[in-house]
Design an enzyme around this catalytic site. Structure first.
Site, PDB file in Angstrom:
ATOM      1  N   ASP A   1      -7.106  34.776  43.196  1.00 18.76           N
ATOM      2  CA  ASP A   1      -6.101  33.781  42.855  1.00 18.76           C
ATOM      3  C   ASP A   1      -5.041  33.767  43.973  1.00 18.76           C
ATOM      4  O   ASP A   1      -5.241  34.340  45.044  1.00 18.76           O
ATOM      5  CB  ASP A   1      -5.508  34.126  41.476  1.00 18.76           C
TER       6      ASP A   1
ATOM      7  N   ASP B   1      -6.948  24.062  42.447  1.00 15.98           N
ATOM      8  CA  ASP B   1      -6.113  24.152  41.247  1.00 15.98           C
ATOM      9  C   ASP B   1      -4.890  23.252  41.423  1.00 15.98           C
ATOM     10  O   ASP B   1      -4.647  22.709  42.512  1.00 15.98           O
ATOM     11  CB  ASP B   1      -5.698  25.624  41.072  1.00 15.98           C
TER      12      ASP B   1
ATOM     13  N   GLU C   1      -3.291  17.941  39.545  1.00 14.59           N
ATOM     14  CA  GLU C   1      -3.050  16.773  38.694  1.00 14.59           C
ATOM     15  C   GLU C   1      -2.270  15.651  39.411  1.00 14.59           C
ATOM     16  O   GLU C   1      -2.478  14.504  39.015  1.00 14.59           O
ATOM     17  CB  GLU C   1      -2.330  17.212  37.417  1.00 14.59           C
TER      18      GLU C   1
ATOM     19  N   ARG D   1      -9.619  21.707  38.712  1.00 15.91           N
ATOM     20  CA  ARG D   1      -8.977  21.615  37.404  1.00 15.91           C
ATOM     21  C   ARG D   1      -8.844  20.162  36.955  1.00 15.91           C
ATOM     22  O   ARG D   1      -9.158  19.826  35.831  1.00 15.91           O
ATOM     23  CB  ARG D   1      -7.606  22.304  37.420  1.00 15.91           C
TER      24      ARG D   1
ATOM     25  N   ASP E   1      -6.113  26.882  31.652  1.00 20.24           N
ATOM     26  CA  ASP E   1      -5.419  28.137  31.348  1.00 20.24           C
ATOM     27  C   ASP E   1      -5.398  28.404  29.846  1.00 20.24           C
ATOM     28  O   ASP E   1      -4.370  28.255  29.171  1.00 20.24           O
ATOM     29  CB  ASP E   1      -3.994  28.092  31.903  1.00 20.24           C
TER      30      ASP E   1
ATOM     31  N   HIS F   1     -11.885  35.464  33.818  1.00 23.46           N
ATOM     32  CA  HIS F   1     -10.650  35.338  34.599  1.00 23.46           C
ATOM     33  C   HIS F   1      -9.457  35.594  33.693  1.00 23.46           C
ATOM     34  O   HIS F   1      -9.426  35.125  32.556  1.00 23.46           O
ATOM     35  CB  HIS F   1     -10.570  33.926  35.193  1.00 23.46           C
TER      36      HIS F   1
END
Length: 926
Positions: free
Chosen positions: A396, A510, A513, A592, A608, A666
């Site tokens: 990450d 990630d 959006e 994502r 998440d 994860h």
């Protein structure tokens, strides 16, 4: 104006309408008669409704206001289409009637719950009229005219209707401004050259008010009837409603909830948003597509090709309303007729998913908070020490220097290049995270990604033409504009620079959006129609800029208002392209945020989630929904991302997660480790065993992905896809299938040693033992101790499996075991796709093997339909046949007698075959 219609399958001629191929009707014809005329039962219902309202008024005094007009009382509650959908507004009679709508107050519901709208369209609300309709080579073109303005600004008076009969099972209907061009989604869609000759649908129109009426010819079922409410087409408010033929509706992502949507006044918002998966919130992706099951088992799908902020309102009529705040109304309707075919037809428009590398189907391990490359390495070594399968190790954002993309923490992650080298030496792979927010605060000349992006003008800009600055993990950031082709080149160059130090194998994109820790930017958002539109859908935060960038931000292709929901897709496209250029192999990307067609470039994880039992359950509807969306490479964070897991939860979740198409464990920082090595010997062994089971099934799973890539088959599959005639399967979302033949029934509750699951009609075989279960289509209780996951093979199937190793590379070299599950007629069929597992376009270039397995009359045959050198490297070692009714006297392999074993549970096993996969053979039992 005439009245809106409730059209039923028994009333297809309620109006005289335009049929395909017919000459246009005169403008004055084709008007609708009120749908309640001649319906005695409805008249009684209306009288009762009127009496009820009168009684309430007598009891409650005048709080309900004056008696509504009779035309309003004629509309049943379930058929009231909302005329005042604005949130955070108390709808009064005055506000409602200012729009020309009916106002009838109904009892209030608890906070956050929706109910019958108080303000709804009357039967005679003004809409568009179909003024003309002419034949074209592919269908029809029409002109729609609105003679009375609607209540949103910049109402468009004249619309163009385009209809194309694209295939016998696909209809394309598009409505746009007749005079001015509008934004349309820049998605490559197929262009047909000729009109469908024998469509399985009939298309009709109402002229005044305009409406589309679509029926399935074979059954007469009305699939769409848009006369139920007025069409509204303003510059920033587009709305169209339809009746639905049933309440069994799926899709419309991304949301958290059951797989089957509730039609009880349920509004689903589509606007990409960074938020932990929560019921009723708009989540990371936008997928304006639904699948609907019809009475009798037929299915159809509807896709609205529109990327603007949108909401879809479902109501118990059953009915549906699309509301979007930009673009055009561009619909594709897919007629199936079975649900598998609907999804294939949808992907013929948006594109089939990419073929993943084989290693992508292995087990992945990650956490935020390893803290160092050495600690990461320790986890990898522990997994190897216990011989637990693992194909990929991830990191990450903690590997970065100050959370900046394309940098490495030189203190804590100095050994990362050596770790990656070690992974490769052991046939394993490395995946790292990237975010689209690029740090903007480093001294000039010290951070090439920002300096060069700024020099080339590759970031989202404010309305003033300066880079929009928000805040993400590294602090203040600019946002890459992936709608600009030049950004793809800059992204590639950054990745090339980093790859020279850390030769990664895949990328995890990630926060796309895009996510922003601020609302809009460091300066907020400017006033104007983009950031404060006339209507804002029911987005989390009540603003388009909530935890993202300003909708007014400028991008190369358009304004962010139009492109927001495409951001993740465009980044995935750039990332997949860069990986191909850097590695020369199949790309592996997990994103994502997603949008239709993204399966061509990436997979998806469900975000998440939390370490809770309900989150484990919700992952199954998530998997199944993304199967509908053409993104088969999907999974949830196994054992949960946030919060602290328990040993029991993690064991059960590893069992379920081993059957996610994309399987990754994860978790977050500052929580205890949850990789398999962190638990007791019993739990660790259970996790290892189920991963070995997954690895043994990799040939079967890989073949399913080939079929997804080739023709749009689903991988993780709802039960009703295989049993559409069995209505008991339509609501199931606690089980799923791999392909057509492997049933997965996980434990989703704590403290139990059994699970109850639905077993569809037929014979099913225990995957581990071959013992049979004969079901009439019923719920069955199955033993499920903590170390056991229930798996059943469907009769009539052949599953190619393999002796599992600790990586896909090792497994790929092991002998195959073919499992035959005989039908009641002693037949079976299966297939196997085989290639090198990583090269680009192996099927397209012919570098693959394809083998078909068939059983009939006690003879198993393996037929090689296409061969490649890769198939010579693997052998078929064992053949297990489930459901052999009588003990054989002999077994013949290509005519030569072979030793065999036969068990009381009717399992015949022939071992030590030693046949190359590239050779066809037959095996007979007598």
């Amino acid at each position: 104006m005439k009245s809106y219609q409730k059209l039923t399958t028994t009333q297809p001629a309620a109006c005289r309408v335009e049929e395909e191929g017919a000459a246009p009707l005169p403008t004055g014809r084709g008007k609708l008669a009120p749908w309640w005329v001649g319906s005695g039962l409805l008249v009684v219902a209306v009288l009762l409704s009127t009496i009820t309202v009168w009684v309430l008024r007598q009891v409650s005094g005048s709080w309900l206001g004056p008696m509504p007009p009779p035309k309003c009382l004629l509309v049943p509650e379930s058929h009231r289409f909302d005329c005042y959908p604005e949130r955070r507004v108390v709808v009064t009679q005055e506000l409602c009637e200012s729009r020309g709508c009916c106002f009838i107050q109904t009892p209030s519901l608890p906070e956050g719950k929706q109910g019958v709208p108080w303000c709804f369209y009357p039967p005679d609300f003004p809409s568009y009229t179909l003024e003309s309709l002419n034949q074209t080579e592919l269908g029809m073109v029409g002109l729609l005219v609105r003679r009375e303005k609607a209540y949103y600004p910049q109402d468009i008076e004249k619309l163009r209707l385009d209809v194309e009969f694209e295939t016998d099972t696909r209809l394309h209907v598009k409505i746009t401004d007749a005079a001015n061009p509008r934004y349309e989604v820049p998605l490559d869609v197929p262009r047909v050259m000729k009109r469908a000759e024998n469509p399985i649908y009939s298309l009709n129109f109402s002229w005044d008010p305009f409406g589309v009426l679509l029926q399935r010819k074979a059954t007469g079922t009305v699939l769409l009837n848009t006369t139920v409410a007025p069409l509204i087409f303003a510059d920033q408010f587009l709305q169209i409603s339809t009746s639905l033929p049933s309440k069994f509706l799926y899709g419309l992502g991304e949301h958290r909830g059951s797989f089957l949507h509730s039609l009880d006044w349920n509004t689903l918002t589509l606007w990409a948003r960074d938020v932990s998966p929560t019921e009723s919130f708009n989540l990371y992706g936008a997928h304006p597509f639904y699948l609907l099951m019809e009475e009798g088992g037929d299915a159809h799908g509807v896709f609205l090709l529109n990327s603007n902020a949108m909401e879809v309102a479902l109501q118990p009529a059953p009915g549906l309303t699309w509301r979007t705040i930009g673009g055009v109304l561009d619909f594709y309707i897919f007629l199936g007729p079975d649900p598998n075919m609907v999804i294939q037809q949808y992907q013929q428009v948006i594109g089939f998913p990419a073929m993943p590398p084989l290693w992508a189907l292995g087990f992945h391990l990650c956490r935020w908070g390893y803290g160092s490359s050495n600690e990461t390495w320790q986890t990898v070594r522990a997994m190897r020490n216990y011989q637990i399968p693992q194909d990929a190790q991830w990191n990450d954002i903690d590997y970065m220097d100050g959370y900046r993309d394309f940098t490495l923490d030189s203190q804590n992650f100095a050994s990362l290049p050596s770790l990656v080298q070690d992974l490769h030496k052991h046939g394993q792979h490395y995946v790292m995270i990237l975010d689209p927010g690029i740090s903007s605060t480093s001294p000039h000349g010290s951070y090439w990604p920002f300096d060069e992006g700024l020099r080339r003008g590759l970031f989202l800009n404010t309305t003033q033409g300066q880079p929009l600055i928000g805040q993400v993990w590294p602090g203040f950031t600019a946002f890459a504009d992936f709608s600009n082709p030049d950004t793809h080149q800059w992204w590639l160059e950054n990745l090339q620079h980093f790859y020279a130090h850390v030769p990664f194998d895949g990328l995890w994109i990630d926060m796309n959006e895009p996510s922003n820790f601020m609302d809009g930017s460091e300066d907020g958002c400017p006033p104007g129609a983009f950031d404060s539109p006339p209507y804002t859908p029911a987005v989390l935060g009540d603003s388009l800029s909530a935890k993202t960038v300003c909708a007014s931000a400028k991008q190369k292709a358009s304004v962010h208002y139009n492109l927001h929901n495409l951001y993740g897709l465009m980044e995935a496209k750039a990332t997949a392209s860069a990986l191909i250029q850097i590695r020369g192999k199949r790309p592996f990307v997990i994103s994502r945020s997603t949008f239709p067609s993204q399966g061509r470039y990436s997979g998806h994880w469900l975000g998440d989630n939390r370490s809770q039992w309900k989150d484990m359950y919700y992952s199954i509807p998530g998997l199944l929904s993304f199967s509908l969306f053409g993104i088969p490479l999907v999974g949830a964070d196994i054992c949960g991302f946030s919060g602290s897991t328990s040993e029991e939860l993690c064991t059960r979740w590893m069992q379920l997660g081993a059957f996610y198409p994309f399987a990754r464990n994860h978790n977050t920082q500052n929580e205890k480790a949850q990789d398999p090595t962190a638990f007791s010997p019993a739990a660790r062994t259970a996790m290892k065993d189920v991963l070995l089971t997954r690895y043994s099934l990799l040939p079967f799973l890989y073949t399913l992905f080939h079929r997804a890539h080739l023709q749009g088959d689903t991988v993780a599959r709802p039960l009703f896809f295989e049993f559409p005639w069995d209505v008991a399967t339509w609501e199931l979302d606690r089980q799923f299938l791999w392909g057509r033949s492997l049933l997965v029934t996980p434990v989703l509750e704590p403290g139990v040693d059994s699970v109850t699951g639905y077993v569809p009609q037929g014979t099913w075989y225990d995957f581990y033992t071959g013992s049979s279960v004969n079901s009439s289509g019923e719920m069955l209780k199955m033993s499920a101790p903590l170390e056991h996951l229930n798996l059943h093979i469907r009769e009539g199937s052949v599953l190619p499996t393999q002796k599992p190793g600790t990586t896909t590379e090792v497994t790929q070299e092991n002998p195959l075991r073919l499992i035959v599950a005989l039908s009641s007629h002693a037949t079976a069929w299966g297939d196997l796709f085989w290639d090198d597992g990583e090269s680009l376009d192996t099927f397209e270039q012919g570098n693959y093997s394809y083998v078909v397995f068939n059983v009939t009359q006690n003879i198993f045959t393996s037929t090689v339909l296409h061969a490649s050198p890769e198939a010579t490297k693997v052998t078929i070692g064992t053949l297990s046949i489930f459901g052999v009714q009588k003990p054989p006297s002999k077994v013949l392999l290509n005519g030569q007698e072979k030793p065999f074993s036969y068990l009381d549970n009717q399992v015949l096993t022939v071992s030590d075959l030693g046949i190359s996969l590239s050779q066809g053979f037959s095996l007979q039992w007598l």
